[in-house]
Design an enzyme around this catalytic site. Structure first.
Site, PDB file in Angstrom:
ATOM      1  N   MET A   5       0.837  -1.213   0.000  1.00 12.93           N
ATOM      2  CA  MET A   5       0.000   0.000   0.000  1.00 12.93           C
ATOM      3  C   MET A   5       0.869   1.259   0.000  1.00 12.93           C
ATOM      4  O   MET A   5       0.800   2.057   0.901  1.00 12.93           O
ATOM      5  CB  MET A   5      -0.939  -0.029   1.218  1.00 12.93           C
ATOM      6  CG  MET A   5      -1.856  -1.230   1.224  1.00 12.93           C
ATOM      7  SD  MET A   5      -2.864  -1.359   2.730  1.00 12.93           S
ATOM      8  CE  MET A   5      -1.663  -1.852   3.959  1.00 12.93           C
ATOM      9  N   GLN A  50     -10.715   3.342  -0.013  1.00  9.07           N
ATOM     10  CA  GLN A  50     -10.459   4.582   0.723  1.00  9.07           C
ATOM     11  C   GLN A  50     -11.292   5.726   0.149  1.00  9.07           C
ATOM     12  O   GLN A  50     -11.924   6.485   0.894  1.00  9.07           O
ATOM     13  CB  GLN A  50      -8.971   4.939   0.644  1.00  9.07           C
ATOM     14  CG  GLN A  50      -8.058   4.039   1.442  1.00  9.07           C
ATOM     15  CD  GLN A  50      -6.592   4.389   1.222  1.00  9.07           C
ATOM     16  OE1 GLN A  50      -6.234   5.071   0.254  1.00  9.07           O
ATOM     17  NE2 GLN A  50      -5.732   3.922   2.110  1.00  9.07           N
ATOM     18  N   THR A  99       2.378   1.682   5.866  1.00 15.90           N
ATOM     19  CA  THR A  99       1.772   2.862   5.272  1.00 15.90           C
ATOM     20  C   THR A  99       1.292   3.740   6.413  1.00 15.90           C
ATOM     21  O   THR A  99       0.825   3.228   7.434  1.00 15.90           O
ATOM     22  CB  THR A  99       0.579   2.511   4.355  1.00 15.90           C
ATOM     23  OG1 THR A  99      -0.241   3.653   4.157  1.00 15.90           O
ATOM     24  CG2 THR A  99      -0.289   1.418   4.955  1.00 15.90           C
ATOM     25  N   ASN A 100       1.424   5.045   6.250  1.00 17.71           N
ATOM     26  CA  ASN A 100       0.948   5.963   7.283  1.00 17.71           C
ATOM     27  C   ASN A 100      -0.573   6.034   7.323  1.00 17.71           C
ATOM     28  O   ASN A 100      -1.195   5.972   8.390  1.00 17.71           O
ATOM     29  CB  ASN A 100       1.519   7.364   7.034  1.00 17.71           C
ATOM     30  CG  ASN A 100       2.994   7.463   7.343  1.00 17.71           C
ATOM     31  OD1 ASN A 100       3.396   7.774   8.455  1.00 17.71           O
ATOM     32  ND2 ASN A 100       3.830   7.195   6.334  1.00 17.71           N
ATOM     33  N   THR A 101      -1.193   6.167   6.150  1.00 17.29           N
ATOM     34  CA  THR A 101      -2.639   6.390   6.086  1.00 17.29           C
ATOM     35  C   THR A 101      -3.430   5.303   6.785  1.00 17.29           C
ATOM     36  O   THR A 101      -4.392   5.583   7.518  1.00 17.29           O
ATOM     37  CB  THR A 101      -3.093   6.496   4.619  1.00 17.29           C
ATOM     38  OG1 THR A 101      -2.487   7.645   4.027  1.00 17.29           O
ATOM     39  CG2 THR A 101      -4.608   6.620   4.515  1.00 17.29           C
ATOM     40  N   CYS A 113       4.059   9.937   4.552  1.00 15.90           N
ATOM     41  CA  CYS A 113       3.520   8.963   3.599  1.00 15.90           C
ATOM     42  C   CYS A 113       4.736   8.176   3.157  1.00 15.90           C
ATOM     43  O   CYS A 113       5.779   8.768   2.838  1.00 15.90           O
ATOM     44  CB  CYS A 113       2.846   9.645   2.413  1.00 15.90           C
ATOM     45  SG  CYS A 113       2.397   8.478   1.103  1.00 15.90           S
ATOM     46  N   GLU A 166       5.660   6.834   0.610  1.00 18.13           N
ATOM     47  CA  GLU A 166       6.192   7.071  -0.731  1.00 18.13           C
ATOM     48  C   GLU A 166       6.958   8.387  -0.858  1.00 18.13           C
ATOM     49  O   GLU A 166       7.724   8.565  -1.812  1.00 18.13           O
ATOM     50  CB  GLU A 166       5.060   7.065  -1.780  1.00 18.13           C
ATOM     51  CG  GLU A 166       4.573   5.701  -2.201  1.00 18.13           C
ATOM     52  CD  GLU A 166       3.624   5.087  -1.180  1.00 18.13           C
ATOM     53  OE1 GLU A 166       3.504   3.853  -1.141  1.00 18.13           O
ATOM     54  OE2 GLU A 166       3.008   5.848  -0.410  1.00 18.13           O
TER      55      GLU A 166
END
Length: 229
Positions: free
Chosen positions: A10, A52, A83-85, A196, A198
């Site tokens: 993700m 999401q 993943t942070n989210t 994030c 990425e």
């Protein structure tokens, strides 16, 4: 050594860095050809991102909970949501599995505070920037959180999903991020969290006007510490 379970995919563009960083950290500590005991559940990010967008967070919580249980059954002693989210669903993961969760916000706060900073700019997806779950975790550690201006958040989010998650790194997008960081510095941020997984593909420490804290690197380092203790 203890075993880490990675909830990844993700996107896989950042998950591959988790695998590399954790193994490099273990080899640096133990030497030779030592590598880290890891198990991974890798999602199809296209499905996750669509859910999401539709706001299907309960269903996403069930998916992550299932992954957490499966990783524990496969031998994981601790879990990382790569993943942070998706730390919006950290409680669901913690409740689902006996394996302990290493929350990404904790090594970030440790790193920022350890460097002597009391405020941090928060860059991430629109979910991470607009919703309270992440900023509140940092605030609970005594950090002042500075968010990007509302009018730039959609473009920050677009760059993550349309470019970085697709493996595209553009100089124009790097310049945009650095302009946003400069604005947060003007509004009191002493440092900036690349919150994030990425963003580290785009913004390097030499690019920004503030000290940067890469959540991928910090999270992976916390996993190494766990593996070796």
């Amino acid at each position: 050594m203890k075993t880490i379970g990675l909830i990844g995919g993700m996107s896989w563009e950042s998950s591959v860095h988790y695998y590399r960083l954790i193994n490099q950290g273990v080899r640096a500590a133990r030497g030779g050809i030592t590598s880290a005991p890891l198990v991974m559940h890798s999602f199809d990010f296209a499905e996750i991102a669509a859910m999401q967008t539709r706001g299907e967070w309960d269903e996403l919580g069930e998916k992550l909970a299932d992954a957490a249980r499966g990783l524990h059954d496969a031998g994981a002693d601790a879990l990382l949501i790569c993943t942070n989210t998706m730390h919006k669903l950290a409680d669901e993961v913690e409740e689902a599995s006996p394996a302990s969760l290493i929350h990404i916000g904790d090594p970030l706060a440790d790193g920022v505070l350890g460097a002597g900073h009391t405020s941090v700019g928060l860059l991430g997806t629109r979910f991470t920037m607009n919703e309270p779950f992440y900023a509140e975790r940092l605030a609970s550690r005594g950090l002042e959180v500075v968010l990007p201006q509302p009018e730039v958040r959609d473009e920050l989010n677009r760059i993550i999903f349309d470019e970085l998650c697709a493996g595209q790194v553009k100089d124009t997008s790097r310049a945009f991020y650095c302009d946003v960081i400069a604005d947060m510095a003007d509004r009191g941020a002493q440092s900036v969290a690349l919150a994030c997984t990425e963003i580290m593909l785009l913004v390097q420490p030499c690019d920004a006007c503030l000290p940067t804290f890469d959540t991928t690197e910090l999270h992976a380092a916390a996993a190494v510490d766990f593996v070796l203790t």
